[in-house]
Design a protein around this motif. Structure first.
Motif, PDB file in Angstrom:
ATOM      1  N   LEU A  16       1.036  -1.479   0.348  1.00 42.10           N
ATOM      2  CA  LEU A  16      -0.030  -0.121   0.079  1.00 42.10           C
ATOM      3  C   LEU A  16       0.722   0.963  -0.169  1.00 42.10           C
ATOM      4  N   ALA A  17       1.952   1.487   1.098  1.00 43.96           N
ATOM      5  CA  ALA A  17       2.933   2.565   1.020  1.00 43.96           C
ATOM      6  C   ALA A  17       3.716   2.501  -0.419  1.00 43.96           C
ATOM      7  N   SER A  18       3.559   1.063  -1.260  1.00 42.93           N
ATOM      8  CA  SER A  18       4.537   1.081  -2.585  1.00 42.93           C
ATOM      9  C   SER A  18       3.949   2.144  -3.494  1.00 42.93           C
ATOM     10  N   ALA A  19       2.274   1.280  -3.525  1.00 41.87           N
ATOM     11  CA  ALA A  19       1.626   1.614  -4.999  1.00 41.87           C
ATOM     12  C   ALA A  19       2.365   2.655  -5.520  1.00 41.87           C
ATOM     13  N   VAL A  20       3.493   3.510  -6.290  1.00 46.48           N
ATOM     14  CA  VAL A  20       3.308   5.058  -7.003  1.00 46.48           C
ATOM     15  C   VAL A  20       3.968   4.363  -7.772  1.00 46.48           C
ATOM     16  N   THR A  21       4.375   5.275  -8.365  1.00 42.09           N
ATOM     17  CA  THR A  21       5.450   5.616  -9.883  1.00 42.09           C
ATOM     18  C   THR A  21       6.517   6.424  -9.908  1.00 42.09           C
ATOM     19  N   LEU A  22       7.565   5.701 -10.153  1.00 42.56           N
ATOM     20  CA  LEU A  22       8.666   6.524  -8.973  1.00 42.56           C
ATOM     21  C   LEU A  22       9.280   6.096 -10.876  1.00 42.56           C
ATOM     22  N   ALA A 287      10.691  17.522   1.506  1.00 36.72           N
ATOM     23  CA  ALA A 287      10.252  18.871   1.174  1.00 36.72           C
ATOM     24  C   ALA A 287      11.115  19.016  -0.327  1.00 36.72           C
ATOM     25  N   ASP A 288      12.166  19.323  -0.298  1.00 37.88           N
ATOM     26  CA  ASP A 288      13.599  19.938  -1.190  1.00 37.88           C
ATOM     27  C   ASP A 288      13.631  18.439  -1.977  1.00 37.88           C
ATOM     28  N   LEU A 289      12.705  16.556  -1.683  1.00 38.53           N
ATOM     29  CA  LEU A 289      12.698  15.918  -2.883  1.00 38.53           C
ATOM     30  C   LEU A 289      11.699  16.113  -4.108  1.00 38.53           C
ATOM     31  N   THR A 290      11.605  14.936  -5.384  1.00 40.59           N
ATOM     32  CA  THR A 290      10.656  14.533  -5.470  1.00 40.59           C
ATOM     33  C   THR A 290       9.964  13.956  -5.038  1.00 40.59           C
ATOM     34  N   GLU A 291       8.764  13.644  -5.555  1.00 41.34           N
ATOM     35  CA  GLU A 291       7.892  12.960  -4.759  1.00 41.34           C
ATOM     36  C   GLU A 291       8.008  10.842  -4.695  1.00 41.34           C
ATOM     37  N   GLU A 292       9.257  11.199  -6.316  1.00 36.95           N
ATOM     38  CA  GLU A 292       9.324  10.056  -6.989  1.00 36.95           C
ATOM     39  C   GLU A 292      10.957   9.144  -5.396  1.00 36.95           C
ATOM     40  N   GLU A 293      11.881  10.047  -5.437  1.00 40.99           N
ATOM     41  CA  GLU A 293      12.276   9.660  -3.795  1.00 40.99           C
ATOM     42  C   GLU A 293      12.117   9.981  -2.759  1.00 40.99           C
ATOM     43  N   ASN A 294      10.882  10.633  -2.263  1.00 35.70           N
ATOM     44  CA  ASN A 294      10.665  10.097  -1.821  1.00 35.70           C
ATOM     45  C   ASN A 294       9.741   9.218  -1.271  1.00 35.70           C
ATOM     46  N   TYR A 295       8.873   8.256  -2.438  1.00 36.17           N
ATOM     47  CA  TYR A 295       8.513   7.218  -2.328  1.00 36.17           C
ATOM     48  C   TYR A 295       9.257   6.051  -2.084  1.00 36.17           C
ATOM     49  N   SER A 296      10.289   6.023  -2.926  1.00 30.64           N
ATOM     50  CA  SER A 296      11.156   4.872  -2.888  1.00 30.64           C
ATOM     51  C   SER A 296      12.114   5.102  -1.484  1.00 30.64           C
ATOM     52  N   LEU A 297      12.608   5.643  -0.930  1.00 30.78           N
ATOM     53  CA  LEU A 297      13.169   5.944   0.357  1.00 30.78           C
ATOM     54  C   LEU A 297      11.790   5.274   1.002  1.00 30.78           C
ATOM     55  N   THR A 298      10.772   5.415   0.576  1.00 30.01           N
ATOM     56  CA  THR A 298       9.389   4.166   1.868  1.00 30.01           C
ATOM     57  C   THR A 298       9.134   3.603   1.921  1.00 30.01           C
ATOM     58  N   ILE A 299       9.671   2.845   0.438  1.00 28.54           N
ATOM     59  CA  ILE A 299       9.646   1.459  -0.058  1.00 28.54           C
ATOM     60  C   ILE A 299      10.890   1.158   1.316  1.00 28.54           C
ATOM     61  N   LEU A 334       7.937  -8.386 -11.443  1.00 28.56           N
ATOM     62  CA  LEU A 334       7.569  -7.566  -9.919  1.00 28.56           C
ATOM     63  C   LEU A 334       8.287  -6.767  -9.402  1.00 28.56           C
ATOM     64  N   LEU A 335       9.629  -6.992  -9.213  1.00 29.49           N
ATOM     65  CA  LEU A 335      10.391  -6.003  -8.628  1.00 29.49           C
ATOM     66  C   LEU A 335      10.360  -4.475  -9.290  1.00 29.49           C
ATOM     67  N   GLU A 336      10.824  -4.739 -11.178  1.00 36.25           N
ATOM     68  CA  GLU A 336      10.418  -3.696 -12.409  1.00 36.25           C
ATOM     69  C   GLU A 336       8.748  -3.141 -12.095  1.00 36.25           C
ATOM     70  N   GLN A 337       7.712  -4.043 -11.375  1.00 39.50           N
ATOM     71  CA  GLN A 337       6.410  -3.564 -11.886  1.00 39.50           C
ATOM     72  C   GLN A 337       6.148  -2.702 -10.171  1.00 39.50           C
ATOM     73  N   LEU A 338       6.753  -3.430  -9.339  1.00 39.50           N
ATOM     74  CA  LEU A 338       7.080  -2.464  -7.810  1.00 39.50           C
ATOM     75  C   LEU A 338       7.825  -1.233  -7.806  1.00 39.50           C
ATOM     76  N   LEU A 339       8.613  -0.655  -8.943  1.00 40.10           N
ATOM     77  CA  LEU A 339       9.075   0.330  -8.571  1.00 40.10           C
ATOM     78  C   LEU A 339       8.618   1.142  -9.663  1.00 40.10           C
ATOM     79  N   THR A 340       7.927   0.897 -10.925  1.00 36.69           N
ATOM     80  CA  THR A 340       7.570   1.772 -11.664  1.00 36.69           C
ATOM     81  C   THR A 340       6.000   1.744 -12.297  1.00 36.69           C
TER      82      THR A 340
END
Length: 360
Positions: A16-22, A287-299, A334-340
């Motif tokens: 749920l935390a990682s279902a976003v685009t990077l 704040a100064d990292l992109t949405e993608e960077e924030n989400y990858s850190l969360t994942i 699966l790993l690719e899907q998870l990240l993209t």
């Protein structure tokens, strides 16, 4: 069993935390190639030499990146079955990673006692005090020394030891004596290149086999470089935690025999944080990292936390599930899907691990 049920709950949260685009962020590429690639050595003779011996300085960014460029050129002729582009070599992943470390400031002196690696100082310098620069010393010099020993570069090599750098091996003989496991595994990878390229096996099996040897050598090298851990103390708790998660994530890609070519590595490296993390940085709200960077850190932190909660069993189960060419193919996807893929169904990751573990 209970492990599977716990995994379901944990992984549901993770997904749920990682279902976003990077997709976009730190500058990993310059004209489609790693940072400053055009300034690196395209031939062995362009590296520094002394008395007929090659003496590259692996603490200089351009020299270190040249090691990857020369390994790619030296091994490409034996990897034609890897795919259709000019950038299928698995060493592209390491070259891109080094470029990300450089542009994100991770190769600079974290202690602040020198200007090594700073844009205002010696921008091409890699600090021996940098945790990232230290880890990458092993993953660049070990395969390079092995490739030379196995006849892929045709030269004797003695790596330079700049003032203030100590505790690093600099020749094939020295590194083999101190780190025989990792060096033996790189030798096995380079020795397998020619016979694998000539083999009559289907291309997907050749590819899986050579990537298996590549990742075995790379993980053995990562374990060898545990001496770098002491250098983590220069960084914030947030950066240290990210470094640990980054090391953990390698276990997943290695077990899947990830094809770390240029195109696929960009997908994994683009969303990495474009600066060193500071005290108080809390994803997904930096704040100064992109949405993608924030989400990858969360994942990353989720995967690490879940594995910790499960006493290491998520990594164990994943490794167990990666038991055949077929399951590794699925694992890579699966790993690719998870990240993209933003709409990746959250239950898929779980059912995959549980289903494959039983299938193996």
């Amino acid at each position: 069993g209970s492990e599977t049920i716990m995994l379901r709950f944990a992984a549901l949260g993770l997904l749920l935390a990682s279902a976003v685009t990077l997709s976009s962020s730190a500058v990993v590429l310059e004209n489609g190639l790693p940072n400053l690639w055009s300034q690196t050595a395209s031939q062995v003779t362009e590296l520094p030499t002394q008395d007929g011996i090659l003496t590259p300085n692996a603490w200089n960014y351009l020299n270190r990146q040249s090691l990857y460029r020369l390994m790619i050129a030296g091994t490409d002729p034996y990897l034609t079955y890897m795919g259709t582009t000019q950038t299928e070599n698995p060493f592209w992943g390491l070259a891109l990673q080094l470029g990300w470390m450089q542009t994100s400031g991770r190769l600079a002196d974290p202690s602040g006692s020198t200007t090594c690696g700073l844009q205002t100082g010696d921008a091409m310098c890699i600090s021996p005090e940098s945790f990232w620069g230290c880890m990458n010393y092993f993953t660049s010099t070990f395969p390079f020394l092995s490739a030379a020993q196995q006849g892929f570069l045709g030269e004797n090599i003695q790596l330079q030891v700049p003032a203030g750098v100590e505790g690093f091996c600099t020749t094939y003989t020295e590194c083999s004596a101190s780190y025989s496991d990792a060096m033996t595994k790189w030798d096995a990878f380079f020795q397998a290149l020619k016979p694998t390229s000539e083999s009559t096996l289907p291309d997907n099996e050749k590819k899986d086999s050579i990537l298996g040897l590549y990742w075995t050598a790379q993980m053995a090298t990562t374990y060898s470089s545990s001496t770098c851990s002491v250098k983590k103390s220069h960084y914030s708790a947030e950066e240290q935690s990210f470094a640990d998660s980054w090391l953990d994530s390698a276990e997943y890609v290695a077990a899947a025999h990830f094809h770390s070519n240029l195109e696929k590595s960009v997908l994994f490296l683009n969303p990495l944080p474009s600066r060193i993390l500071r005290a108080g940085d809390a994803s997904p709200n930096i704040a100064d990292l992109t949405e993608e960077e924030n989400y990858s850190l969360t994942i990353f932190s989720w995967m690490k936390n879940i594995n910790t909660i499960l006493g290491g069993s998520m990594v164990r189960m994943w490794k167990g599930a990666m038991c055949s060419v077929t399951t590794r193919e699925k694992g890579k996807e699966l790993l690719e899907q998870l990240l993209t893929n933003p709409s990746f169904p959250t239950t898929t990751f779980l059912s995959f691990i549980t289903e494959m573990t039983t299938a193996c």
